[in-house]
Design a protein around this motif. Structure first.
Motif, PDB file in Angstrom:
ATOM      1  N   ASP A   1       0.643  -1.023   0.506  1.00  0.00           N
ATOM      2  CA  ASP A   1       0.339   0.085   0.199  1.00  0.00           C
ATOM      3  C   ASP A   1       0.727   1.566  -0.014  1.00  0.00           C
ATOM      4  OD1 ASP A   1      -2.416   2.178   0.445  1.00  0.00           O
ATOM      5  OD2 ASP A   1      -2.660   0.656   2.345  1.00  0.00           O
ATOM      6  N   PRO A   2       0.848   2.069  -1.016  1.00  0.00           N
ATOM      7  CA  PRO A   2       1.538   3.450  -1.354  1.00  0.00           C
ATOM      8  C   PRO A   2       1.329   4.338   0.232  1.00  0.00           C
ATOM      9  CG  PRO A   2      -0.030   3.537  -2.940  1.00  0.00           C
ATOM     10  CD  PRO A   2      -0.344   2.206  -2.136  1.00  0.00           C
ATOM     11  N   THR A   3      -0.031   4.127   0.641  1.00  0.00           N
ATOM     12  CA  THR A   3       0.345   4.963   1.515  1.00  0.00           C
ATOM     13  C   THR A   3       0.633   4.312   3.143  1.00  0.00           C
ATOM     14  OG1 THR A   3      -2.436   5.647   0.769  1.00  0.00           O
ATOM     15  CG2 THR A   3      -1.648   5.773   3.841  1.00  0.00           C
ATOM     16  N   THR A   4       0.343   2.837   3.110  1.00  0.00           N
ATOM     17  CA  THR A   4       1.003   2.407   5.242  1.00  0.00           C
ATOM     18  C   THR A   4       1.946   1.897   4.481  1.00  0.00           C
ATOM     19  OG1 THR A   4      -0.255   0.231   4.601  1.00  0.00           O
ATOM     20  CG2 THR A   4      -2.049   2.779   5.732  1.00  0.00           C
TER      21      THR A   4
ATOM     22  N   GLY B   1     -10.749  12.334  -3.162  1.00  0.00           N
ATOM     23  CA  GLY B   1     -10.038  11.621  -1.945  1.00  0.00           C
ATOM     24  C   GLY B   1     -10.169  10.804  -1.011  1.00  0.00           C
TER      25      GLY B   1
END
Length: 262
Positions: free
Chosen positions: A14-17, A198
């Motif tokens: 996951d690019p966020t986490t 978003g």
């Protein structure tokens, strides 16, 4: 996208986490629901007030944009007087619920008055409200990680009663009714429909057609012999007025599907 890229999505992080994406999916499906996720029914406690405090037009226009209630074009401010005038376009009561829009944490009741508010903001007139109320039953518009678009087709006598365009330039910016009815659906979806980029909307590039949702009237009188108007094909009588909403994905999605099949 290619099969290789899809596999990277599934097997990647996951690019966020930064966590493995499939493990996040498994955890989300198997871990107990949080307190917030267990909420059902209508929201409880404090809600947004029905009326805003008085202010200058510039400040209110800025407030509407700051709260993400607009399509970022200037709106007609929905004063009590303007909304009351809009409601003269229907016999339905202002507090009548058109639709309950369900979201995690509870449902949002879309009332006739809230529809009238969006209609005012879009620049519509009272005679347009019956059509806008009909399309409100389908709010919010299509929402996906790809670039979805919508089409609104109006059939029957109401086309001419409110002066919709079904001829030259019908899909362009050349007719008031076509423009404001289509824009009303966008504002209904953005505000009462709770679509915010978003947060609750994650479209890739978005789609320019969602500004007025390709709203037009069918030119029933010019159909070839043997052809029936669209609403008649769907079971309505020819002398009945009807609105049809079509949702679809953007051309890039279909282009990729076509190329993958090839």
């Amino acid at each position: 996208v290619s099969q290789e890229i899809h596999e990277k999505y599934v097997n990647g992080r996951d690019p966020t986490t930064g966590l493995p994406i499939m493990q996040e999916v498994i955890d989300a499906l198997t871990e107990p629901l949080t307190k917030e996720e267990q909420l059902t029914g209508l929201p409880q406690g404090a809600q947004e007030p029905r009326l805003l405090p008085a202010d200058t037009e510039d400040n209110l226009q800025a407030l509407f944009k700051a709260n993400d209630w607009t399509d970022y074009l200037p709106v007609i401010l929905p004063t009590e007087e303007k909304v009351a005038s809009m409601l003269k376009g229907t016999g339905h009561k202002p507090d009548e619920v058109v639709k309950t829009i369900n979201w995690p944490g509870g449902g949002r009741q879309l009332t006739v008055e809230k529809v009238a508010v969006s209609a005012v903001m879009a620049g519509a007139k009272p005679q347009h409200l019956p059509v806008i109320l009909a399309i409100a039953t389908m709010a919010p518009y299509g929402n996906s990680t790809t670039s979805m678009a919508n089409m609104i087709i109006v059939n029957g006598p109401i086309r001419k009663e409110i002066g919709m365009n079904s001829g030259t330039g019908a899909m362009g910016p050349y007719n008031e009714a076509n423009a404001v009815i289509g824009r009303s659906f966008t504002l209904l979806s953005r505000g009462p429909g709770n679509l915010h980029s978003g947060k609750t909307a994650f479209c890739a590039l978005g789609n320019n057609l969602q500004y007025n949702n390709c709203c037009f009237a069918e030119n029933e009188e010019a159909l070839p012999p043997g052809w029936q108007p669209f609403h008649v094909q769907k079971g309505f009588k020819k002398d009945e007025s009807a609105v049809s909403l079509l949702h679809g994905w953007g051309i890039w999605s279909w282009k990729n599907i076509y190329e993958n099949k090839k």
